[in-house]
Design a protein around this motif. Structure first.
Motif, PDB file in Angstrom:
ATOM      1  N   UNK A  44       1.021  -1.376   0.104  1.00 21.02           N
ATOM      2  CA  UNK A  44      -0.006   0.233   0.225  1.00 21.02           C
ATOM      3  C   UNK A  44       0.718   0.864  -0.046  1.00 21.02           C
ATOM      4  N   UNK A  45       0.625   2.311  -0.359  1.00 17.26           N
ATOM      5  CA  UNK A  45       1.331   3.409  -0.118  1.00 17.26           C
ATOM      6  C   UNK A  45       1.269   3.734   1.544  1.00 17.26           C
ATOM      7  N   UNK A  46       2.248   4.523   1.532  1.00 17.43           N
ATOM      8  CA  UNK A  46       3.088   4.706   3.009  1.00 17.43           C
ATOM      9  C   UNK A  46       1.852   5.604   4.043  1.00 17.43           C
ATOM     10  N   UNK A  47       1.064   7.065   3.158  1.00 19.91           N
ATOM     11  CA  UNK A  47       0.366   8.011   3.561  1.00 19.91           C
ATOM     12  C   UNK A  47      -1.175   6.927   3.295  1.00 19.91           C
ATOM     13  N   UNK A  48      -1.171   5.985   3.689  1.00 11.91           N
ATOM     14  CA  UNK A  48      -2.590   5.027   3.594  1.00 11.91           C
ATOM     15  C   UNK A  48      -3.461   5.343   5.003  1.00 11.91           C
ATOM     16  N   UNK A  83       5.305  -2.487   9.280  1.00 10.66           N
ATOM     17  CA  UNK A  83       5.129  -2.178   8.390  1.00 10.66           C
ATOM     18  C   UNK A  83       6.692  -1.825   7.807  1.00 10.66           C
ATOM     19  N   UNK A  84       7.100  -2.561   6.340  1.00  7.97           N
ATOM     20  CA  UNK A  84       7.920  -2.540   6.348  1.00  7.97           C
ATOM     21  C   UNK A  84       8.237  -1.182   4.944  1.00  7.97           C
ATOM     22  N   UNK A  85       9.561  -1.520   4.476  1.00  6.22           N
ATOM     23  CA  UNK A  85       9.739   0.004   3.774  1.00  6.22           C
ATOM     24  C   UNK A  85      10.326  -0.813   2.643  1.00  6.22           C
ATOM     25  N   UNK A  86      10.712  -2.212   2.856  1.00  5.10           N
ATOM     26  CA  UNK A  86      11.371  -2.946   1.245  1.00  5.10           C
ATOM     27  C   UNK A  86      10.343  -3.818   0.549  1.00  5.10           C
ATOM     28  N   UNK A  87      10.643  -4.191  -0.406  1.00  7.71           N
ATOM     29  CA  UNK A  87      10.665  -5.491  -0.973  1.00  7.71           C
ATOM     30  C   UNK A  87       8.768  -5.229  -0.862  1.00  7.71           C
ATOM     31  N   UNK A  88       8.042  -3.467  -1.200  1.00 11.14           N
ATOM     32  CA  UNK A  88       6.913  -3.512  -1.120  1.00 11.14           C
ATOM     33  C   UNK A  88       6.761  -3.821  -3.139  1.00 11.14           C
ATOM     34  N   UNK A 118       5.635   5.634  -4.101  1.00 15.77           N
ATOM     35  CA  UNK A 118       5.953   4.555  -2.887  1.00 15.77           C
ATOM     36  C   UNK A 118       5.067   3.842  -2.351  1.00 15.77           C
ATOM     37  N   UNK A 119       5.787   2.909  -1.784  1.00 13.82           N
ATOM     38  CA  UNK A 119       5.385   1.745  -1.162  1.00 13.82           C
ATOM     39  C   UNK A 119       5.605   1.287  -0.776  1.00 13.82           C
ATOM     40  N   UNK A 120       4.195   0.604   0.679  1.00 20.02           N
ATOM     41  CA  UNK A 120       4.901   0.043   1.977  1.00 20.02           C
ATOM     42  C   UNK A 120       4.042  -1.781   2.291  1.00 20.02           C
TER      43      UNK A 120
END
Length: 134
Positions: A44-48, A83-88, A118-120
């Motif tokens: 998902x988007x990080x600001x969802x 919530x993981x910043x990588x692999x999205x 950007x995705x998380x």
């Protein structure tokens, strides 16, 4: 049992929609992946809104049911979410190939658009697994 069984994984690896509920939110249909490590992953988007809610209270559940025309079956997974910043983006590509026909230029363009944002990853770490099969 608080872990996914091989039968659960086989079922969850089909192109079915899950209904994700985060603490304080309403159920939403989502794409998901049952990973080899027994977690359930989404992108998902990080600001969802769901990300903001998970950051406040990291509990969530997902319910996946068999489609109409099949015998009744469902799997429910609840647990803490990271919530993981990588692999999205890699996850998005795998899921797009699972849910869409990427030979369709419209769907291929949709995936390209996702890959430019950007995705998380949201990762549900199962604490409770329930299932039903008729």
């Amino acid at each position: 049992m608080n872990a996914l069984t091989p039968d659960d994984l086989e079922f969850l690896r089909r192109p079915l929609h899950g209904f994700l509920t985060v603490a304080g939110g309403e159920p939403r249909p989502v794409w998901f992946e049952a990973a080899d490590d027994g977690t359930i992953q989404l992108f998902t988007e990080p600001d969802a809104l769901k990300v903001r809610r998970v950051r406040r209270d990291p509990r969530a559940s997902i319910v996946v049911a068999a489609p109409v025309g099949e015998r009744e079956r469902w799997v429910s997974v609840a647990g803490r979410v990271s919530v993981e910043p990588d692999g999205a983006h890699d996850l998005a590509a795998r899921l797009a190939a699972r849910y869409w026909d990427l030979d369709d230029p419209v769907r291929a363009a949709d995936l390209e658009a996702i890959s430019k944002t950007d995705q998380v990853r949201l990762v549900i770490h199962p604490e409770t697994v329930r299932r039903y099969a008729y």
